[in-house]
Write an enzyme that holds these catalytic residues in place. Structure first.
Site, mmCIF file in Angstrom:
data_model
loop_
_atom_site.group_PDB
_atom_site.id
_atom_site.type_symbol
_atom_site.label_atom_id
_atom_site.label_comp_id
_atom_site.label_asym_id
_atom_site.label_seq_id
_atom_site.Cartn_x
_atom_site.Cartn_y
_atom_site.Cartn_z
ATOM 1 C CE LYS A 1 53.246 -34.278 -47.588
ATOM 2 N NZ LYS A 1 53.171 -35.581 -46.878
ATOM 3 C CB SER B 1 53.953 -34.565 -43.165
ATOM 4 O OG SER B 1 53.727 -35.520 -44.176
ATOM 5 C CB SER C 1 51.785 -37.927 -43.640
ATOM 6 O OG SER C 1 52.766 -37.725 -42.666
#
Lengths: 484, 122, 491
Positions: free
Chosen positions: C76, C151, C175
């Site tokens: 990420k 997210s 997330s």
């Protein structure tokens, strides 16, 4: 109207750790810009703080030294504001649960009287960087080497009533932190900085007047001058029917005045909240006890011992315990000569005079404590007299010899105590001064004491200062009186 | 009325909003000036129009947040961290070396090793 | 190669069926071909990947391969990666090349993994749909009209699309778990403090936690073995031994006590999601578990409490983006205030600004007690709910999200978007671990509809138990083996 001044001080002390409060970067002073600002100090994305053990220990030691309460739990908070020298946009500080609770500091005033000043609390926080205002094409340069240096902020109660008391308090704090070795206390390099809160009120009034905060007053002398100016300004303002506004002011040492810092004045709202990157600091009793045991003898305790055990006057004890360096020097002299009073007289007299003349700190004295102690020892054991001792001191100061003994030997200053030799000199002087002898004989007995001085002077001169003055005095008196 | 409030377009409606058993409790209605004040404190440049737009959003978010007031928390100690851990202390050692060049490679304006900002007036 | 699990790939590498370099080339080619459509990666690092793959192959040749040597993954774009663009999905950091590695990245490198690139995300991890990225939205490989969740939407989509077998995510309010559910993969949020936060760009420091996202619980266990552990650089990292999370994977579930929180099956839960979850629970019963209803009475206060605590922490965490030392700086600032206000106004997107404003407001003078302190008190009550429940049961089960993935652009109102996270947010406030595993489909379109995630929660540091419970489910079902048509057609 009679006005009373009310003063409170916030003293920021840079702690003498090797590394920063939350990072492993060096705290050394004077490095090239930003070479000691690591990822944590710069607030790079993703970095996290880890608390320095030494900063905690030093803060606790300070607390113990001022007999403060040491809470079991203290917490770091974020103080939010934007400024280019504050990399993260918040300062990690302690708002609600400081590491040191309420304590007190004893200050000594010039007349020798003492007073206790309350310390509200002391908390740990990180220092900011520095803005350099030299012109970079109309820009300001930011150096973050200082960012993250541990600070102990010591917040006093509004207990001081004069500029002199404030200066004495600042000196007391300076003396405590340098005694503890938790700061070098170097005000010129910013290791110790001071914000002063000043207000005035009509004498007898209970409530405080509106205060002004004077920022960054960074010497003992400036503290006094800034307060004196500010008090006068406030009184004038009030007597002219005006009002003091609560504001931050800056002391300008060149113009000897304080002035409003309106640029930084806009409504601050620091939005303190507990720093989620740091956990509560819990100090167990054993840790605090361990630090307590490791405390050195503090100025108050030293002063009491100097007075009680060593029999020094309150004044001497105060002066000699004011700084750890002074106290250590004095004690080394005392140990070398074995006489506290003589040691006190010499350190405060001859030595301090010479240091002051040349603007030297006691740690830079060309005469070591051992050398001075030995010199005093030679006075005590009558090897030399006081006058010769001063000569030896000067010689040591100028590096003319390694020890008092060597200089005494080289300069032939050894005191003459041989009665026969002194009598011979006295006889010669009497023989060479018939007129003075006649005057002496004719004088009334109570006036003769004064007249003997002339003869003593002549004998001492004849001995090139080496004759023992007490012996000379006594023998002269006997011989002259015999002539009467 | 927060979660039961005025319909906002079908696709926007939360189907399970009705399950929130809350009363209408407001601390204080958010005003335009509050948004501007927060924007200023946070140094976020906001036009008047932006502020009006955020006023609406933030007002509704705060309405939702105000539901906390319905709960009696008398005597409950605040919880700052999910674990009841305490701070570990680091030994006082210098572990970092000078990495100025590396760190300043991502800096927008640097001269003589200093970060440059518009002139700061003291 | 693209639809194998990490465990399978490890076996292939060990057996010499192909090399890490070959695997890497194959996936890089697939990313090149397919990610234009999905937009799951912000940065692809082919050169670094090839070097890492070659190093891994060399290590294997010398007999020095560990369990993760040569296995590809993506990270990420919230983790700092030394020398590689690290954007946090923000214009603010669009040009930020991190000068150091996050702890997780260091550990993954040390374990011999091969990072193919950095995955897309909601800006600064603020969002539940991945629509808040400066680099554009990510599409859900199961249905390109749907969001992948957020997210960590890029990480979830990249795994679902078969671009990488695993990816790292972070979870502040769901997330990892919600996008894993939306994309039909397995995602684990460890206990707060289990994985170091050093080098992870902070959103809300007391809630953020990194974790693995992969096809199976077994793969998550492998990755957690590599990333979990104490880190001296993170004060909130926990000094506690790390078990081998693969060891207990196959332990039998007989006697397992499952609690179903009443509040997780109330109004607002999509009926198809509910029935998928209840079917999953039946599978557990067939495996010997017992099920009972429990209550987490403060569940509905979790979102209000979160939207005080997280924005407050974020408002301070994001103050460092001021245009001075890194990140976006506006053109020709006229003075300091202008530098700050324009750099930040230009650099941050709308949702980030919204949260900064909320956090700034709730912390400001006069509001602190009513908002922040209150929220922290409620936080304690929420944690206590879980601790009480775990006195009675071993794990809690429920949906990861009240609905399956919604359409791109469907949720414009921030509050309705926030309410989406009702089942995940309390977990972060309490700091407990949670895992989402594929448990069926809902919505009936296209062919199978959109994935549903079963969320399993355990008490602090119960990761091994959660992985065991998830793994046994995956031994008994095949939901985790389903692949979206997008991935199959493009095989």
């Amino acid at each position: 109207m009679q006005w009373e001044t009310v003063i409170g001080l916030e003293v920021h002390v840079q702690l003498a750790t090797q590394s920063k409060i939350f990072s492993g970067a060096s705290t050394a002073f004077g490095a090239e810009p930003n070479t000691q600002a690591c990822a944590v100090d710069l607030g790079l994305p993703g970095v996290l703080p880890v608390l320095n053990e030494a900063a905690v220990a030093m803060a606790v030691q300070f607390g113990l030294a001022i007999h403060a309460e040491i809470p079991e739990v203290s917490v770091f908070d974020r103080k939010n504001y934007f400024y280019p020298d504050l990399p993260k946009g918040y300062q990690t500080s302690q708002m609600y649960h400081p590491i040191v609770g309420a304590g007190e500091v004893e200050i000594t005033l010039e007349d020798g009287s003492t007073k206790r000043v309350g310390v509200h609390h002391a908390h740990l926080e990180e220092d900011a960087g520095k803005s350099l205002h030299e012109d970079f094409h109309g820009m300001t340069g930011i150096d973050l080497n200082r960012a993250g240096t541990p600070l102990l902020e010591i917040v006093s109660e509004p207990d001081m009533r004069s500029a002199k008391e404030a200066a004495a308090y600042l000196k007391a704090i300076h003396s405590i932190v340098t005694y503890l070795g938790i700061s070098d206390g170097n005000m010129a390099e910013g290791s110790m900085r001071c914000d002063v809160n000043v207000s005035v009120r009509p004498e007898g009034q209970e409530s405080f007047g509106t205060r002004a905060e004077i920022k960054n007053v960074n010497s003992f002398r400036f503290v006094e001058r800034a307060i004196e100016f500010e008090v006068e300004r406030q009184i004038e303002l009030l007597e002219d029917g005006g009002e003091v506004i609560q504001e931050t002011r800056l002391f300008d040492p060149e113009r000897d005045e304080t002035r409003s810092m309106r640029t930084k004045e806009e409504a601050n709202d620091y939005r303190y909240f507990p720093c989620p990157d740091l956990l509560p600091v819990v100090l167990d009793a054993a840790y605090v006890d361990h630090l307590r045991e490791a405390l050195p003898e503090l100025p108050d305790e030293k002063r009491a011992r100097f007075q009680g055990e060593l029999g020094l006057s309150a004044y001497d004890a105060g002066v000699l315990s004011a700084s750890r360096a002074m106290a250590e020097y004095f004690e080394a002299v005392k140990d070398a000569c074995g006489d506290a009073k003589q040691a006190a007289n010499w350190v405060q007299g001859e030595l301090s005079g010479a240091l002051n003349r040349e603007g030297l700190a006691i740690t830079d004295s060309p005469v070591s404590a051992r050398q001075l102690g030995e010199l005093i020892g030679r006075v005590i054991d009558d090897t030399i007299n006081g006058k010769a001792a001063k000569q030896v001191f000067q010689a040591l100061w100028h590096g003319e010899g390694d020890s008092a003994d060597a200089i005494i030997e080289a300069k032939g200053l050894k005191q003459v105590t041989d009665t026969g030799a002194i009598e011979a000199m006295i006889d010669r002087v009497i023989a060479e001064s018939p007129a003075q002898v006649a005057q002496y004989r004719d004088a009334e007995p109570e006036k003769r004491g004064k007249m003997i001085g002339y003869f003593v002077g002549q004998v001492m001169k004849a001995s090139r200062g080496t004759a023992n003055p007490q012996q000379v005095n006594q023998l002269l008196k006997e011989k002259l009186d015999a002539l009467c | 009325m927060p979660m039961h409030g005025p319909a906002r377009g079908a696709s926007d409606m939360v189907p399970f909003a009705a399950c929130f058993p809350f009363e209408d409790i407001r601390i204080m209605a958010l005003e335009h000036a509050d948004v501007l004040r927060a924007a200023h404190l946070a140094r976020l440049g906001l036009s008047e129009d932006d502020a009006a737009h955020y006023l609406d959003d933030l007002g509704r978010i705060l309405e939702m947040v105000d539901q906390l007031q319905a709960l009696d928390t008398e005597g409950v100690a605040p919880l700052a961290h999910p674990l009841d851990a305490t701070q570990r202390l680091r030994a006082d050692e210098v572990t970092e070396t000078d990495q100025r060049d590396r760190f300043q490679r991502c800096a927008p304006a640097v001269e003589q090793g200093l970060y440059l900002v518009p002139r700061v007036v003291e | 190669m693209h639809d194998k699990t990490l465990t399978e790939l490890a076996a292939c590498l060990a057996a010499g069926e192909f090399t890490s370099r070959e695997l890497t080339e194959s996936l890089l080619a697939r990313i090149d071909r397919l990610d234009g459509e999905i937009n799951s990666l912000i940065t692809v690092t082919p050169d670094a990947a090839r070097e890492a793959a070659d190093r891994a192959d060399a290590a294997r040749a010398k007999g020095e391969a560990g369990p993760l040597t040569g296995l590809p993954l993506a990270i990420k774009d919230l983790f700092c990666t030394d020398g590689v663009l690290t954007t946090a999905g923000s214009r603010m950091l669009a040009n930020f090349v991190a000068p150091y590695d996050a702890s997780v990245v260091e550990r993954l490198k040390a374990a011999g993994t091969v990072s193919l690139g950095k995955t897309n995300l909601d800006e600064f991890a603020m969002g539940s749909s991945n629509e808040n990225s400066h680099f554009g939205p990510v599409k859900n490989p199961w249905d390109l009209a749907a969001v992948p969740g957020g997210s960590s939407g890029g990480s979830a989509a990249a795994v679902a699309a078969g671009l990488v077998p695993a990816a790292m995510g972070t979870d502040t309010g769901g997330s990892i778990r919600q996008p894993a559910a939306f994309c039909g993969i397995t995602g684990l949020k460890p206990t707060y403090g289990r994985v170091s936060r050093w080098g992870i760009i902070a959103y809300a420091s007391s809630l953020d936690q990194a974790g693995p996202m992969a096809r199976t619980a077994e793969d998550c266990a492998l990755l957690l073995n590599a990333i979990a552990g104490h880190d001296l650089r993170d004060s909130t990292s926990v000094a506690r031994g790390v078990p081998d999370y693969t060891e207990e994977l196959a332990a039998p579930l007989s006697g397992l006590k499952i609690g179903l929180p009443r509040e997780y099956f109330g109004d607002g839960l999509d009926p198809e999601v509910e029935s998928a979850v209840r079917e999953a629970v039946k599978v557990y019963e067939s495996l010997g578990a017992t099920v009972r209803e429990v209550s987490l009475p403060h569940t509905h206060y979790a979102i209000p409490a979160y939207y005080v605590i997280a924005p407050a922490e974020a408002s301070a965490n994001l103050s460092r983006y001021d245009g001075v030392r890194f990140g976006h700086r506006c053109e020709a600032p006229t003075d300091l205030i202008d530098l700050y206000e324009r750099s930040r106004a230009e650099g941050f997107g709308e949702e980030v600004k919204r949260r900064i404003l909320i956090g700034t407001h709730t912390l400001s003078e006069g509001f602190f007690d009513a908002y922040y302190k209150k929220a922290q008190q409620v936080r304690r009550l929420i944690r206590q709910d879980f601790l009480d429940a775990f006195e009675e049961v071993d794990v809690l089960m429920g949906p990861a999200s009240p609905t399956p993935a919604f359409d791109l652009g469907a949720r414009k109102d921030p509050v309705s978007m926030y309410l989406q996270d009702i089942y995940t947010i309390a977990v972060n406030l309490a700091g407990i671990p949670g895992i989402s595993v594929p448990a069926g489909f809902a919505g009936g379109r296209p062919a199978e509809g959109r994935p549903v995630g079963l969320q399993i929660l355990g008490t602090h540091f119960a990761e091994a138990r959660l992985l065991n419970v998830a793994h046994r489910f995956q031994q008994a079902t095949d939901w985790h083996l389903r692949r979206p048509a997008f991935a199959e057609e493009n095989a």
